[in-house]
Scaffold this motif. Structure first.
Motif, PDB file in Angstrom:
ATOM      1  N   PHE A 150     -80.245 -57.339 -67.349  1.00  0.00           N
ATOM      2  CA  PHE A 150     -79.319 -56.413 -66.821  1.00  0.00           C
ATOM      3  C   PHE A 150     -78.105 -56.186 -67.860  1.00  0.00           C
ATOM      4  CE2 PHE A 150     -79.743 -56.955 -61.885  1.00  0.00           C
ATOM      5  CZ  PHE A 150     -81.126 -56.590 -62.093  1.00  0.00           C
ATOM      6  N   THR A 151     -77.233 -55.308 -67.728  1.00  0.00           N
ATOM      7  CA  THR A 151     -75.925 -54.850 -68.337  1.00  0.00           C
ATOM      8  C   THR A 151     -74.973 -55.957 -68.828  1.00  0.00           C
ATOM      9  OG1 THR A 151     -76.466 -52.746 -67.403  1.00  0.00           O
ATOM     10  CG2 THR A 151     -74.937 -52.819 -69.146  1.00  0.00           C
ATOM     11  N   ALA A 152     -74.695 -56.615 -67.444  1.00  0.00           N
ATOM     12  CA  ALA A 152     -73.341 -57.316 -67.546  1.00  0.00           C
ATOM     13  C   ALA A 152     -73.571 -58.559 -68.645  1.00  0.00           C
ATOM     14  CB  ALA A 152     -72.983 -58.036 -66.360  1.00  0.00           C
ATOM     15  N   PRO A 153     -74.788 -59.293 -68.631  1.00  0.00           N
ATOM     16  CA  PRO A 153     -74.866 -60.485 -69.635  1.00  0.00           C
ATOM     17  C   PRO A 153     -74.913 -59.910 -71.108  1.00  0.00           C
ATOM     18  CG  PRO A 153     -76.523 -60.511 -67.831  1.00  0.00           C
ATOM     19  CD  PRO A 153     -76.130 -59.352 -67.898  1.00  0.00           C
ATOM     20  N   LYS A 154     -75.293 -58.759 -71.212  1.00  0.00           N
ATOM     21  CA  LYS A 154     -75.450 -58.079 -72.486  1.00  0.00           C
ATOM     22  C   LYS A 154     -74.013 -57.971 -73.258  1.00  0.00           C
ATOM     23  CE  LYS A 154     -79.528 -55.428 -72.055  1.00  0.00           C
ATOM     24  NZ  LYS A 154     -79.868 -55.814 -70.958  1.00  0.00           N
ATOM     25  N   LEU A 155     -72.977 -57.611 -72.182  1.00  0.00           N
ATOM     26  CA  LEU A 155     -71.499 -57.584 -72.525  1.00  0.00           C
ATOM     27  C   LEU A 155     -70.979 -58.900 -72.932  1.00  0.00           C
ATOM     28  CD1 LEU A 155     -70.075 -54.891 -70.206  1.00  0.00           C
ATOM     29  CD2 LEU A 155     -69.778 -54.791 -72.658  1.00  0.00           C
ATOM     30  N   LEU A 156     -71.343 -59.749 -72.063  1.00  0.00           N
ATOM     31  CA  LEU A 156     -70.980 -61.217 -72.430  1.00  0.00           C
ATOM     32  C   LEU A 156     -71.409 -61.894 -73.737  1.00  0.00           C
ATOM     33  CD1 LEU A 156     -69.807 -60.936 -69.421  1.00  0.00           C
ATOM     34  CD2 LEU A 156     -70.517 -63.436 -69.258  1.00  0.00           C
ATOM     35  N   TRP A 157     -72.775 -61.252 -73.931  1.00  0.00           N
ATOM     36  CA  TRP A 157     -73.504 -61.825 -75.162  1.00  0.00           C
ATOM     37  C   TRP A 157     -72.495 -61.071 -76.480  1.00  0.00           C
ATOM     38  CZ3 TRP A 157     -75.369 -59.701 -79.657  1.00  0.00           C
ATOM     39  CH2 TRP A 157     -75.950 -60.518 -80.483  1.00  0.00           C
ATOM     40  N   LEU A 158     -72.190 -59.964 -76.514  1.00  0.00           N
ATOM     41  CA  LEU A 158     -71.164 -59.295 -77.321  1.00  0.00           C
ATOM     42  C   LEU A 158     -70.060 -59.967 -77.575  1.00  0.00           C
ATOM     43  CD1 LEU A 158     -71.639 -55.519 -76.987  1.00  0.00           C
ATOM     44  CD2 LEU A 158     -72.614 -56.888 -78.658  1.00  0.00           C
ATOM     45  N   ARG A 159     -69.337 -60.557 -76.506  1.00  0.00           N
ATOM     46  CA  ARG A 159     -67.993 -61.221 -76.416  1.00  0.00           C
ATOM     47  C   ARG A 159     -68.282 -62.414 -77.318  1.00  0.00           C
ATOM     48  NH1 ARG A 159     -65.477 -61.122 -70.985  1.00  0.00           N
ATOM     49  NH2 ARG A 159     -66.716 -63.007 -70.438  1.00  0.00           N
ATOM     50  N   ASN A 160     -69.389 -63.244 -76.888  1.00  0.00           N
ATOM     51  CA  ASN A 160     -69.752 -64.468 -77.418  1.00  0.00           C
ATOM     52  C   ASN A 160     -70.274 -64.626 -78.959  1.00  0.00           C
ATOM     53  OD1 ASN A 160     -69.072 -65.526 -75.017  1.00  0.00           O
ATOM     54  ND2 ASN A 160     -71.174 -65.916 -74.421  1.00  0.00           N
ATOM     55  N   HIS A 161     -71.125 -63.392 -79.318  1.00  0.00           N
ATOM     56  CA  HIS A 161     -71.438 -63.505 -80.646  1.00  0.00           C
ATOM     57  C   HIS A 161     -70.978 -62.430 -81.677  1.00  0.00           C
ATOM     58  CE1 HIS A 161     -74.691 -66.344 -79.496  1.00  0.00           C
ATOM     59  NE2 HIS A 161     -74.717 -65.690 -78.315  1.00  0.00           N
ATOM     60  N   GLU A 162     -70.552 -61.030 -81.149  1.00  0.00           N
ATOM     61  CA  GLU A 162     -70.042 -60.218 -82.016  1.00  0.00           C
ATOM     62  C   GLU A 162     -68.667 -59.905 -81.348  1.00  0.00           C
ATOM     63  OE1 GLU A 162     -72.553 -56.806 -82.073  1.00  0.00           O
ATOM     64  OE2 GLU A 162     -74.185 -57.894 -82.812  1.00  0.00           O
ATOM     65  N   PRO A 163     -67.765 -60.536 -81.562  1.00  0.00           N
ATOM     66  CA  PRO A 163     -66.321 -60.471 -81.041  1.00  0.00           C
ATOM     67  C   PRO A 163     -65.503 -59.405 -81.976  1.00  0.00           C
ATOM     68  CG  PRO A 163     -66.160 -62.750 -82.207  1.00  0.00           C
ATOM     69  CD  PRO A 163     -67.961 -62.199 -82.375  1.00  0.00           C
ATOM     70  N   GLU A 164     -66.029 -59.005 -82.995  1.00  0.00           N
ATOM     71  CA  GLU A 164     -65.363 -57.827 -83.529  1.00  0.00           C
ATOM     72  C   GLU A 164     -65.740 -56.688 -83.141  1.00  0.00           C
ATOM     73  OE1 GLU A 164     -67.294 -60.077 -85.152  1.00  0.00           O
ATOM     74  OE2 GLU A 164     -66.057 -61.430 -86.683  1.00  0.00           O
ATOM     75  N   THR A 165     -67.083 -56.467 -82.765  1.00  0.00           N
ATOM     76  CA  THR A 165     -67.262 -55.294 -82.090  1.00  0.00           C
ATOM     77  C   THR A 165     -66.803 -55.066 -80.495  1.00  0.00           C
ATOM     78  OG1 THR A 165     -69.495 -55.363 -83.227  1.00  0.00           O
ATOM     79  CG2 THR A 165     -69.433 -54.120 -81.250  1.00  0.00           C
ATOM     80  N   TYR A 166     -66.889 -56.265 -79.829  1.00  0.00           N
ATOM     81  CA  TYR A 166     -66.367 -56.399 -78.407  1.00  0.00           C
ATOM     82  C   TYR A 166     -64.905 -55.947 -78.569  1.00  0.00           C
ATOM     83  CZ  TYR A 166     -65.505 -58.307 -73.632  1.00  0.00           C
ATOM     84  OH  TYR A 166     -65.411 -58.327 -72.213  1.00  0.00           O
ATOM     85  N   ALA A 167     -64.134 -56.299 -79.419  1.00  0.00           N
ATOM     86  CA  ALA A 167     -62.688 -56.142 -79.340  1.00  0.00           C
ATOM     87  C   ALA A 167     -62.586 -54.454 -79.702  1.00  0.00           C
ATOM     88  CB  ALA A 167     -61.998 -56.752 -80.587  1.00  0.00           C
TER      89      ALA A 167
END
Length: 467
Positions: free
Chosen positions: A129-146
């Protein structure tokens, strides 16, 4: 005299874009398909370049060589496309079959609460699902997430590139785990619990308002499943048993997915098995090295039940009824008498038993049907259709057009353009049954016994996952 309008449907799939042009009576006027690569940067990951979808979509449209009165969209669900404030793609899209987010799924269920998550979204947190992918980005690619300012799903990024519009349909939004499926709107409660800004999410519409739906809802529409009483049975790489529901009703254990349907104000439930026709492809490619026709011919020489041989079709883990990414496949009951044909027979039957798991759960939700519209590559095998019909004890029907999701997208585009008043009129005008497969009573009796044995396999083999 004005020419009959031409309706075009685009399906942005995992391996390529399929395009179809149809008349207002459902006649297929043209077909086109353009492929693109899948990237697997690490084991269990699955990514694609969103620009590949757009290039393939435009090429497929060019290949049709028609003047379209409307264009409808369908596509792979759950994939995450993240954009900055200038609508620039920030990283490759993370797809539905990506398995990297187990920790984030546990985090979501802890933050929201499992029972509340199921009540709101109709589903539990699964890696696809989509939501876990967003959290993964926040946890592992914070520069992208920002840098994220917009979140889209695959087909909706194609729409953005075609029209400049940020939008999503309720059917596809249901697969994000951020959508209040009962109320058909983004869930502020879930987004707040997860810390995801709702302004990142595109406006949500009914499928008929924007001529689009996720691939399962569009595919069901394409075979005429718009109201309770008829199942959609898909024998593709994955397998699906899909039923329209008269009202929103979630499975308390979330063994089924419950989403908004492409028909406004309606819902659907579906069971998904991850390796249906994919199981037969694996056997052909890695074990047998023969054609599908030869393998099914050999399988046809064996009686129903294959003299006790069973196949558990969990080659890629499983989703329904066991949400277990570590589940594995197995042949059980081999003897010296068994040969390649018997193994193929058991494989075809094992996939059918897996689909019966989904049907039994749908019945628990109150979905009753004695007819199923069947589609997918496996539906080309008369033997497999007779097996599935007899295992489910349901009459199967094949429709004249095999394009499924692209066909349904074309119908949705026609409704949006005002060519049809609603999806019911579109289905009545365009969807036609070409043949029927009836259950074999003798086979059905054997398969009732075989299914009871099949249900014992997973509990018996599950401890081996931890060995």
């Amino acid at each position: 005299m004005a020419a009959d309008p031409t309706l075009v449907g685009l399906d942005v799939g995992t391996t390529g874009v399929k395009a179809i042009a149809i008349s207002t009576t459902g006649e297929v006027l043209a077909r086109a398909e353009r492929g693109y690569p899948l990237s697997i940067p690490q084991p269990g990951w699955a990514e694609q370049d969103p620009e590949d979808w757009c290039d393939a979509a435009q090429s497929a449209l060019d290949d049709l060589s028609v003047e379209a009165a409307s264009i409808g969209l369908s596509g792979q669900m759950h994939g995450l496309v993240v954009l900055d404030g200038g609508d620039r793609v920030l990283r490759p899209a993370i797809l539905w079959n990506d398995q990297r987010t187990a920790a984030e799924c546990a985090e979501i269920e802890e933050r929201v609460g499992l029972a509340r998550l199921i009540e709101l979204t109709g589903n539990r947190a699964l890696p696809g699902f989509t939501a876990p992918k967003l959290l993964w980005l926040r946890n592992h690619e914070p520069e992208t997430y920002a840098q994220i300012r917009h979140v889209l799903l695959p087909k909706d990024y194609v729409r953005l590139r075609m029209t400049g519009e940020h939008a999503i349909d309720a059917a596809d939004a249901s697969g994000t785990l951020l959508f209040d499926v009962a109320r058909r709107r983004w869930s502020e409660e879930v987004c707040d619990a997860l810390g995801i800004p709702t302004e990142w999410l595109p406006p949500a519409h009914e499928s008929t308002e924007i001529g689009a739906a996720g691939d399962q809802a569009a595919g069901a529409l394409g075979v005429g499943v718009v109201e309770p009483g008829i199942l959609s049975v898909v024998l593709g790489t994955s397998g699906v048993v899909f039923a329209a529901l008269p009202e929103y009703r979630a499975d308390p254990q979330a063994r089924l997915h419950v989403f908004c349907h492409a028909a406004p104000g309606s819902w659907h439930a579906m069971g998904v098995m991850l390796s249906a026709a994919g199981s037969l492809r694996w056997f052909r490619d890695e074990v047998a090295g023969e054609s599908y026709d030869e393998l099914t011919r050999e399988a046809g020489e064996w009686p129903p039940g294959a003299e006790g041989l069973l196949f558990q079709p969990y080659l890629a883990g499983e989703r329904t009824p066991h949400a277990d990414p570590n589940a594995r496949a197995a042949f059980v009951g081999l003897s010296l008498r068994h040969n390649r044909g018997s193994m193929v027979r058991a494989l075809l039957e094992g996939v059918a038993y897996g689909q019966r798991d989904s049907l039994e759960l749908l019945r628990e939700l109150g979905a009753e049907a004695d007819v199923g519209r069947v589609s997918g590559g496996g539906a080309r095998s008369p033997l497999w259709l007779k097996i599935v019909s007899s295992v489910l004890n349901v009459t199967l029907e094949r429709t004249a057009a095999e394009e499924g999701a692209a066909f349904g997208a074309a119908l949705l585009g026609g409704v949006r353009a005002g060519i049809f008043a609603d999806v019911h009129e579109a289905v009545a005008a365009c969807v036609r049954v070409r043949d029927r497969i009836e259950p074999d009573p003798g086979w059905a009796a054997v398969y009732d016994e075989g299914y009871a044995r099949f249900r014992k396999l997973y509990p018996a083999l599950r401890p081996l996952e931890d060995a």
